[in-house]
Design a protein around this motif. Structure first.
Motif, PDB file in Angstrom:
ATOM      1  N   PHE A   1      -4.169   9.797   2.411  1.00 13.35           N
ATOM      2  CA  PHE A   1      -4.076   8.615   2.040  1.00 13.35           C
ATOM      3  C   PHE A   1      -5.401   7.763   2.285  1.00 13.35           C
ATOM      4  O   PHE A   1      -5.802   6.782   1.806  1.00 13.35           O
TER       5      PHE A   1
ATOM      6  N   TYR B   1      -0.768   9.430   7.838  1.00 11.97           N
ATOM      7  CA  TYR B   1      -1.583   8.935   6.661  1.00 11.97           C
ATOM      8  C   TYR B   1      -2.892   9.958   6.470  1.00 11.97           C
ATOM      9  O   TYR B   1      -3.133  10.153   5.259  1.00 11.97           O
TER      10      TYR B   1
ATOM     11  N   ASP C   1       7.884   9.873   9.291  1.00 16.67           N
ATOM     12  CA  ASP C   1       7.574   8.724  10.180  1.00 16.67           C
ATOM     13  C   ASP C   1       8.708   7.973  10.511  1.00 16.67           C
ATOM     14  O   ASP C   1       9.203   7.159   9.790  1.00 16.67           O
TER      15      ASP C   1
ATOM     16  N   GLN D   1       0.823  -1.117  -0.142  1.00 18.85           N
ATOM     17  CA  GLN D   1       0.018   0.037   0.001  1.00 18.85           C
ATOM     18  C   GLN D   1       0.812   1.192  -0.055  1.00 18.85           C
ATOM     19  O   GLN D   1       0.572   2.317  -0.694  1.00 18.85           O
ATOM     20  N   SER D   2       2.070   1.199   0.712  1.00 21.69           N
ATOM     21  CA  SER D   2       2.847   2.476   0.809  1.00 21.69           C
ATOM     22  C   SER D   2       3.356   2.784  -0.351  1.00 21.69           C
ATOM     23  O   SER D   2       3.781   3.814  -0.620  1.00 21.69           O
TER      24      SER D   2
ATOM     25  N   GLY E   1      -1.654  13.175   5.026  1.00 24.66           N
ATOM     26  CA  GLY E   1      -1.119  12.998   3.788  1.00 24.66           C
ATOM     27  C   GLY E   1      -2.214  12.763   2.761  1.00 24.66           C
ATOM     28  O   GLY E   1      -2.121  12.786   1.579  1.00 24.66           O
TER      29      GLY E   1
ATOM     30  N   SER F   1       1.382   6.769  12.852  1.00 32.32           N
ATOM     31  CA  SER F   1       1.442   6.735  11.400  1.00 32.32           C
ATOM     32  C   SER F   1       0.193   6.965  10.957  1.00 32.32           C
ATOM     33  O   SER F   1      -0.060   7.816   9.721  1.00 32.32           O
ATOM     34  N   THR F   2      -0.976   6.655  11.678  1.00 31.40           N
ATOM     35  CA  THR F   2      -2.444   6.826  11.044  1.00 31.40           C
ATOM     36  C   THR F   2      -2.565   8.384  11.040  1.00 31.40           C
ATOM     37  O   THR F   2      -3.174   8.844   9.800  1.00 31.40           O
TER      38      THR F   2
ATOM     39  N   TRP G   1       0.881   4.648  -2.342  1.00 32.86           N
ATOM     40  CA  TRP G   1       0.739   5.926  -1.437  1.00 32.86           C
ATOM     41  C   TRP G   1       1.887   6.879  -2.009  1.00 32.86           C
ATOM     42  O   TRP G   1       1.818   8.409  -2.212  1.00 32.86           O
TER      43      TRP G   1
ATOM     44  N   PHE H   1       7.934   7.597   4.614  1.00 30.71           N
ATOM     45  CA  PHE H   1       7.023   6.452   5.109  1.00 30.71           C
ATOM     46  C   PHE H   1       8.070   5.579   6.140  1.00 30.71           C
ATOM     47  O   PHE H   1       9.269   5.547   5.814  1.00 30.71           O
TER      48      PHE H   1
END
Ligand SMILES: Nc1ncnc2c1ncn2[C@@H]1O[C@H](COP(=O)(O)OP(=O)(O)OP(=O)(O)O)[C@@H](O)[C@H]1O
Ligand SMILES: [Mg+2]
Lengths: 269, 262
Positions: B57, B52, B160, A167-168, B55, B48-49, A171, B83
């Motif tokens: 995402f 995201y 991150d 997934q990353s 971002g 991280s959430t 992204w 990331f």
């Protein structure tokens, strides 16, 4: 790390290993093949096996030379090659497209996925008579049979490969300004490539099975047709020559494919 | 203008199989334009959430996130993210990875080659331009990821644990590089880390998050008065007081996170 790597590469190229050792190794690797060939020659000659059931290798070799000289290997080989190339090629294009779209668009997945999964265990050769019914006795039905048999392995490996793409990575590409469509080409497909290429290798093996089986049934031309024609006519040494030719054909196709695969997936180390 | 505002952001993960997970519960935080904010918190608290969501995402379902006053709606080039797992394209070389964003921008070839070379040097990867990620160490991959993100010159950097895989020396070097980059082209930064000293050293403010479901527990001002830099700063009373204070907060949450698992 890079040092041992260079040493290894050098060793593989053989520059560090003496010639005699290399010869000995080649001999050992070839030994089983040599033994089988010797057995094939001797067993029918001394009457251990009836020469009717297994003509001696020398007779097969002579027959092979005959088939080569009268052009039947070339003409039938070319038709077989064409059928495999067309059928497999088509299944690769359609299969990658379908598999990746299934992984990428949920609605496509919902419609196609159950269909694919229920068809997967079906023996592919069962489709040949259907293809003959639809496309008649000719190259069309053989290509269609190969296409149909190779499609599912390519679809499923593309589907699994595309779903497995991190997934990353998707992204990252989107964050760097790629559109969803570009991401499909530039991230999802390359990311799925290792699985896709493994699936295509299976499909390649299946394509040879179906090529021979379809030529048995459809006839007219191709190496499978040559084998069944010679077998029906009782020319067994030539029939075995045909079988060996198909086996060698399949073997080399797989080897060439393996090299291509290693080249394209070099980045995996 | 690249200020960021989180207001009462809540996020629940709904895995296709298994129970929903409440990852973030009512996170509110304002980050000023060109401010450097570090996020500290126990593993699994939703750091991280949060990145995201910022971002673009994953969609914001509850609460609001705005950047420069506009609600976040999908990824954007002005927000560059590094990331936690590097997310390098494994089929591209170091050079090709860094070039990717520049190609998307439609930058002229000569210019983007030049920019890429500069970045390779900035992150000390000269000689590895044509290596694939699989041939690099964790720390080297991390530096490629940073270079790839910096290449497109985002106004906002989301990082991150960008230095998590580096040894102490390289990490100290990267800290100086990052601060130098900030001085040359100031950016708004949201920086996730587990390292309290790193957070105090780099950030203007440090937000400590609670154990899952994540909330902002306390925000500590870490803009130090001292003009000292590097080793010297690490010796000052001011620096160490902040570190001690934050360390206690983080430890309490880590213990709570542990308890929640037992
Ligand atoms: N895709 C997902 N599906 C379900 N739950 C998830 C998913 N991603 C994260 N979670 C859960 O949400 C919570 C927050 O995850 P997140 O990755 O944001 O934590 P984190 O603070 O970044 O942790 P770490 O410091 O270990 O990186 C965790 O409890 C995790 O189990
Ligand atoms: Mg994390």
């Amino acid at each position: 790390m890079s040092r041992t790597l260079t040493l290894e590469t050098a060793a593989r190229r053989g520059s560090l290993i003496p010639l005699s050792t290399r010869l000995a190794r080649a001999l050992i690797r070839g030994l089983p093949l040599i033994l089988v060939a010797a057995g094939w020659q001797i067993a029918p000659s001394v009457g251990l096996i009836s020469p009717e059931a297994l003509p001696p290798l020398s007779a097969v070799a002579t027959a092979w030379w005959g088939l080569l000289m009268d052009g039947s290997l070339a003409s039938n080989g070319v038709s077989s090659l064409w059928e495999v190339t067309a059928g497999l090629g088509l299944s690769i294009v359609v299969g990658i497209g379908a598999g990746v779209l299934m992984a990428w668009y949920a609605p496509v997945d919902a419609i196609v996925s159950p269909l694919m999964k229920s068809l997967y265990p079906m023996p592919k050769s069962a489709l040949i008579p259907v293809m003959i019914l639809w496309f008649g006795l000719g190259a069309g039905s053989k290509i269609a049979s190969i296409f149909a048999g190779c499609l599912l392995p390519v679809v499923l490996s593309s589907y699994n490969g595309a779903r497995g793409v991190d997934q990353s990575l998707v992204w990252s590409a989107m964050g760097l300004g790629a559109s969803r469509r570009r991401v499909l080409w530039e991230v999802v497909i390359p990311g799925a490539l290792p699985e896709i290429m493994a699936g295509i290798r299976n499909a390649l093996a299946i394509s040879f099975i179906l090529m021979v089986a379809a030529e048995f049934l459809v006839g007219q031309n191709g190496l499978g047709y040559l084998i069944s024609f010679l077998g029906d006519g009782g020319v067994y040494d030539a029939m075995f020559a045909g079988v060996l030719t198909v086996a060698a054909f399949g073997f080399f196709a797989d080897r060439v494919y393996l090299l291509l695969m290693q080249r394209m997936l070099r980045w995996r180390e | 203008m690249a200020g960021i505002s989180f207001s009462e952001v809540r996020h629940t993960y709904r895995p296709p199989r298994g129970k929903p997970v409440l990852a973030l519960e009512s996170v509110s935080l304002d980050v000023q334009d060109r401010e450097f904010v570090a996020l500290l918190g126990p593993s699994g608290c939703g750091k991280s959430t949060l990145l995201y969501l910022l971002g673009g995402f994953i969609p914001v379902e509850s609460g609001a996130i705005t950047v420069g006053g506009k609600p976040v709606n999908g990824p954007g080039r002005e927000r560059g993210i590094v990331f936690q797992n590097f997310a390098l394209f494994p089929w591209k070389t170091v050079r090709q990875n860094i070039l990717y964003g520049l190609e998307k921008q439609g930058m002229a070839k000569v210019e983007r080659e030049k920019r890429t070379q500069d970045l390779v040097e900035l992150v000390h990867l000269k000689g590895f331009e044509d290596s694939y990620p699989s041939q690099l160490s964790g720390g080297m991959k991390q530096r490629v990821a940073i270079a790839r993100t910096l290449a497109v010159e985002p106004e906002i950097l989301l990082m991150d644990e960008p230095f998590g895989a580096l040894d102490a020396q390289t990490r100290a070097l990267m800290h100086e590089e990052l601060l130098a980059i900030m001085r040359r082209a100031p950016k708004t930064v949201v920086f996730v880390t587990h390292d309290v000293r790193e957070a105090v050293y780099l950030a203007d403010r440090v937000a400590v998050m609670s154990a899952r479901p994540g909330r902002i527990k306390e925000i500590v001002d870490t803009k130090l008065k001292s003009n000292a830099r590097g080793e010297e700063l690490l010796q000052t009373r001011e620096f160490n007081d902040r570190v001690d204070h934050l360390w206690k907060l983080v430890r309490d949450e880590a213990i709570r996170a542990q308890g929640a698992h037992e």
